[in-house]
Structures are given as structure tokens and as C-alpha cells.
Design a protein around this motif. Sequence first.
Motif, PDB file in Angstrom:
ATOM      1  N   PHE A   1       0.848  -1.199   0.000  1.00  8.86           N
ATOM      2  CA  PHE A   1       0.000   0.000   0.000  1.00  8.86           C
ATOM      3  C   PHE A   1       0.882   1.249   0.000  1.00  8.86           C
ATOM      4  N   ALA A   2       0.667   2.139  -0.988  1.00  8.89           N
ATOM      5  CA  ALA A   2       1.395   3.418  -1.051  1.00  8.89           C
ATOM      6  C   ALA A   2       0.388   4.551  -0.946  1.00  8.89           C
ATOM      7  N   ASN A   3       0.713   5.555  -0.153  1.00 12.20           N
ATOM      8  CA  ASN A   3      -0.217   6.668   0.058  1.00 12.20           C
ATOM      9  C   ASN A   3       0.274   7.951  -0.618  1.00 12.20           C
ATOM     10  N   GLY A   4      -0.417   8.357  -1.688  1.00 11.13           N
ATOM     11  CA  GLY A   4      -0.018   9.545  -2.441  1.00 11.13           C
ATOM     12  C   GLY A   4      -0.559  10.856  -1.908  1.00 11.13           C
ATOM     13  N   ALA A   5      -1.373  10.813  -0.863  1.00 12.00           N
ATOM     14  CA  ALA A   5      -1.917  12.046  -0.271  1.00 12.00           C
ATOM     15  C   ALA A   5      -1.351  12.210   1.136  1.00 12.00           C
ATOM     16  N   PRO A   6      -1.542  13.388   1.740  1.00  8.76           N
ATOM     17  CA  PRO A   6      -0.929  13.592   3.062  1.00  8.76           C
ATOM     18  C   PRO A   6      -1.701  13.006   4.238  1.00  8.76           C
ATOM     19  N   ASN A   7      -2.862  12.390   4.000  1.00  5.38           N
ATOM     20  CA  ASN A   7      -3.646  11.818   5.116  1.00  5.38           C
ATOM     21  C   ASN A   7      -2.799  10.887   5.981  1.00  5.38           C
ATOM     22  N   LEU A   8      -3.150  10.817   7.248  1.00  3.68           N
ATOM     23  CA  LEU A   8      -2.445   9.957   8.213  1.00  3.68           C
ATOM     24  C   LEU A   8      -2.426   8.480   7.743  1.00  3.68           C
ATOM     25  N   THR A   9      -3.570   7.967   7.353  1.00  3.43           N
ATOM     26  CA  THR A   9      -3.756   6.648   6.725  1.00  3.43           C
ATOM     27  C   THR A   9      -2.951   5.504   7.364  1.00  3.43           C
ATOM     28  N   ALA A  10      -1.866   5.069   6.719  1.00  7.96           N
ATOM     29  CA  ALA A  10      -1.143   3.899   7.246  1.00  7.96           C
ATOM     30  C   ALA A  10       0.036   4.304   8.123  1.00  7.96           C
ATOM     31  N   ASP A  11       0.160   5.606   8.391  1.00  8.31           N
ATOM     32  CA  ASP A  11       1.281   6.094   9.198  1.00  8.31           C
ATOM     33  C   ASP A  11       0.906   6.059  10.680  1.00  8.31           C
ATOM     34  N   ILE A  12       0.436   4.932  11.131  1.00  9.09           N
ATOM     35  CA  ILE A  12       0.007   4.748  12.527  1.00  9.09           C
ATOM     36  C   ILE A  12       0.518   3.384  12.992  1.00  9.09           C
ATOM     37  N   PRO A  13       0.831   3.264  14.294  1.00  2.84           N
ATOM     38  CA  PRO A  13       1.413   2.003  14.767  1.00  2.84           C
ATOM     39  C   PRO A  13       0.569   0.779  14.415  1.00  2.84           C
ATOM     40  N   ALA A  14      -0.760   0.886  14.491  1.00  3.92           N
ATOM     41  CA  ALA A  14      -1.604  -0.295  14.231  1.00  3.92           C
ATOM     42  C   ALA A  14      -1.327  -0.841  12.835  1.00  3.92           C
ATOM     43  N   LEU A  15      -1.255   0.029  11.842  1.00  4.28           N
ATOM     44  CA  LEU A  15      -1.110  -0.460  10.467  1.00  4.28           C
ATOM     45  C   LEU A  15       0.342  -0.773  10.108  1.00  4.28           C
ATOM     46  N   THR A  16       1.299  -0.075  10.720  1.00  7.51           N
ATOM     47  CA  THR A  16       2.693  -0.458  10.445  1.00  7.51           C
ATOM     48  C   THR A  16       2.978  -1.830  11.080  1.00  7.51           C
TER      49      THR A  16
END
Length: 438
Positions: free
Chosen positions: A216-231
Motif C-alpha cells: 500500500f502506497a499513500n499519495g496524499a498527506p492523510n495519516l492513513t497507514a502512518d500509525i502504529p496499528a497499520l505499520t
Amino acid sequence: MIEKGVEIAPAEGKLGILLVGLGAVSTTFVAGVEAIKRGLAQPVGSLTQMGTIRLGKRTENRSPKIKDFVPLADLNDIVFGAWDIFTDNAFDAAMKAGVLEKDLLNQVSEQLAGLKPMAAVFEQNYVKRLHGENVKAGKNKMELAEQVIDDISRFRSENNCDRLVMVWAASTEIFLEESEVHGSIEAFEKALYDSHPAIAPSMIYAYAAIRSGIPFANGAPNLTADIPALTKLAEEKKVPICGKDFKTGQTLMKTILAPGLKSRMLGLDGWYSTNILGNRDGEVLDDPENFKTKEESKLSVLEHILQPDSHPELYGNFSHVVRINYYPPRGDNKEGWDNIDIFGWLGYKMQIKIDFLCRDSILAAPLVLDLALFMDLAQRAKMRGVQEWLSFYFKAPQTAPGLYPEHDIFIQLKKLKNTLRHMRGEELITHLGLEYYD
Ligand SMILES: NC(=O)c1ccc[n+]([C@@H]2O[C@H](COP(=O)([O-])OP(=O)(O)OC[C@H]3O[C@@H](n4cnc5c(N)ncnc54)[C@H](O)[C@@H]3O)[C@@H](O)[C@H]2O)c1
């Protein structure tokens, strides 16, 4: 981590690229790939297609193309899928976006018209200015995630895909800060069942991708996968993830210029950046809550490049302002102005002005291609979790907790190429070069 010179599974069979959002960037990307496949245009701006990589000593003259050095998926083996809140197929969406000429779009119309968006996970609260009709319904957010997981598996079997990657190229969501529900996989999944407001639609897609084992790659600045749960989930499921926010127009220029000023120890009093933009992205960013997400992403780069703490006399007190103004006549053809107040020897003041008449989606499309191909490569090389080596593509690169991101585009490129050398068991290039004078 990855072993030196690991085995990389070959890029056999089809690669499905799943795009969240079928707007200006996505349609410019898909139409571009189809045009390039037919020899109608060149993949300008794409490192995977045009870039080379030096190997060994300068005297060895070994500089293969990146795509001949590492096994990347061939453009002819790519199939596209997408979700959007509007029902327009990729041809109609590309016509509305108005980025590419009708002539070009007509030549790839069959492929574009065949790409019809699946129903989206969407809540207007996260993107204030949009109202869409092609939206999933479910009794809670976990049920929506399960629906995306079903979409992914249906797409995989219907299109006979060997591998898949997902790229977020949908609208920028409102600003969200990391909170308790993002802290662990258990808390996150409970919050999905509770339809907690801190779980944005983009997180639901990211969760569905990671659970399905796809990068999964995130092209927008939303928090999205940049959180401990998803990493953590990405580590567990052995899935590569990266983000955030494609580094294209003004920020690209900033991260090219700022390292140059710093390399000469020239001081900075202020950097004022403003844009006029008239596409749907501009309209979404006209809302203050959505703009805040973008602003945070755009503001972070100078601090990290200039390191004011180490150079208080040069960078201890600069003012950095970023504005985006929605101005419909310009469409996707953004204009970005920068006024940079610098100072040199004995504190004497100077100014630099940049007027960049850029095309937002033309700059972003090759990034989508590179990210999709490199993320697929990373997965075949058994790399998992945050892929910091792809910082090169982002305004706000995702990193390990507590690690500051590297924003200098030249360091980012070195890091990317050294990662490729490392994967192939080639010597890393340090540019020391003393051996030439022995
Ligand atoms: N073009 C650039 O240079 C650039 C640079 C950095 C970041 N970005 C980001 O990339 C994203 C896409 O940009 P764009 O110009 O294509 O915008 P766009 O508005 O043309 O396209 C975004 C699409 O996403 C759809 N959408 C919104 N929420 C959705 C959801 N939850 N699920 C599925 N679809 C959804 C919208 O309906 C729209 O069609 C934006 O977030 C933008 O900020 C673009």
C-alpha cells in the motif's frame, strides 16, 4: 530488513494496480501507461522506465537501466482497477479532469472506458467538498473493510493477477492526529467495529490492502497507514507500505533548492510559497480542514533539510508560509510562486523568485508508476513494513517511529539507488573515490 543480494522472485504473470480514486492523477497515469505501451509517448519523469544506475567504479562504465538491473513488472503485464465515489469510467473521468488532450485519450479510449470504478468507502465528513453516489453501505467500518477485501479478491481472480499493489490517489482527507485507537492492531480493529470517527476511509482501504497481503502506497498527506496499528499489521503480514503525499510541484522545487542553499551555508530569512490551482484537488483543498492536512505536509520539509538547531545563525529564525488558492480557470495547470529571502557573506540580503507553471498530474503520474513497480519489487524481495528508501517520492516520508525523515532529494535518490544495489549484492556507492588517485 533485507539480506544483501537476496533472492528476488521473478516478475511473472500479471500485476494488478488498484487505484483508490479515479481522478486527475489516476486517469493521467492509466492513460499514460496505455499510450506508452502503444509507442505514442515516452515515460518522461519515471525513474523505473528511464533511469540508470551506476555500478562499480567510474572507470568500469557500468550504468544499466534500472529496469534491466532489478526485475520489475513489464508495462504490458499491468492491469488496472479503481474505486471512486463517482461512477464515471476512466475515459469520462479523464475527459472531465482535462489534463490530457482529447486526441491522445481517444487513441486509448477502449482501455480507459473499460476501467469502471468499484463503489467507494466514503464519508463526507472526511472530504467536505465532495458528494458522491458510488459509495458502499455497511453496518460498521469493519464491514466496509471486509467489502474492500472482497473487491480485492474478486479483482484478483477476474483479472487473473499474480500480484497486486494499492495506491491511494484519492482526495486529501481532513487533518487527523494519531490517537489511542491507532496505537495497536487490537485497538484499531475494535474501533473499526465501533465505527470510531478517528478511523478515516483511507485507513479502511489500507487495512484491507495489508490484510489481503498487498503493498500500500499513500499519495496524499492523510495519516492513513502512518500509525502504529497499520505499520505493525504490515510487519506481521509481511507487506511493504509507504507514504505520504507525492512530491511534485512546489515541494519538489523546494527540496531541490534548499539542499543547495544549505550546502553553501547561505542563510534563510523566509520562504513564501503560494499556488493557484483549479482542479478538483484544488477545490477539496479549499476547505480549511482538508488544507490543514496538506499544509502540515508541505511545511515539514525545510526544517528537516536546513536543521536550524545545528545552524541557528543561518536558519534559526526563518518564516515559512504555504498557501493554496482555488482558482478554477487554471484547471490542473497549477502556478506556484516562491519568494525566497536569503542572505550571504556578512549578512547581505538577496532574493530568489520562482514561478513554476507546472502541470500537477503530469508530474504525479510517473510517481504512481514507479511506486507501484517498486512496491511490487519490494514484496518480491521479501521487504516488509515501512519502505523508507522510497522517500524520494514523498513530501512527508513515512519512517520508523522516532526517526526524522530525510527530505533532501539528492540524499533520497542515493538511498533509493543504494537500496537497489544492496538488493542485487552490488557494492554501495559512497563517492569517496580515493582509489582513483592511489
Ligand atoms: N497531482 C499532484 O501533483 C499531487 C501531488 C501530491 C498529492 N496529490 C494528491 O493526490 C490525490 C489525487 O489528486 P487528483 O488531482 O487526482 O485529485 P482528484 O480530485 O482529481 O481525484 C481524486 C478522486 O478521488 C475520489 N475520492 C475521494 N474520496 C474517495 C474515497 N474515499 N474513495 C474512493 N475515491 C475517492 C474523488 O471522487 C476523485 O475522483 C489528492 O489527494 C492530492 O492531494 C496530488
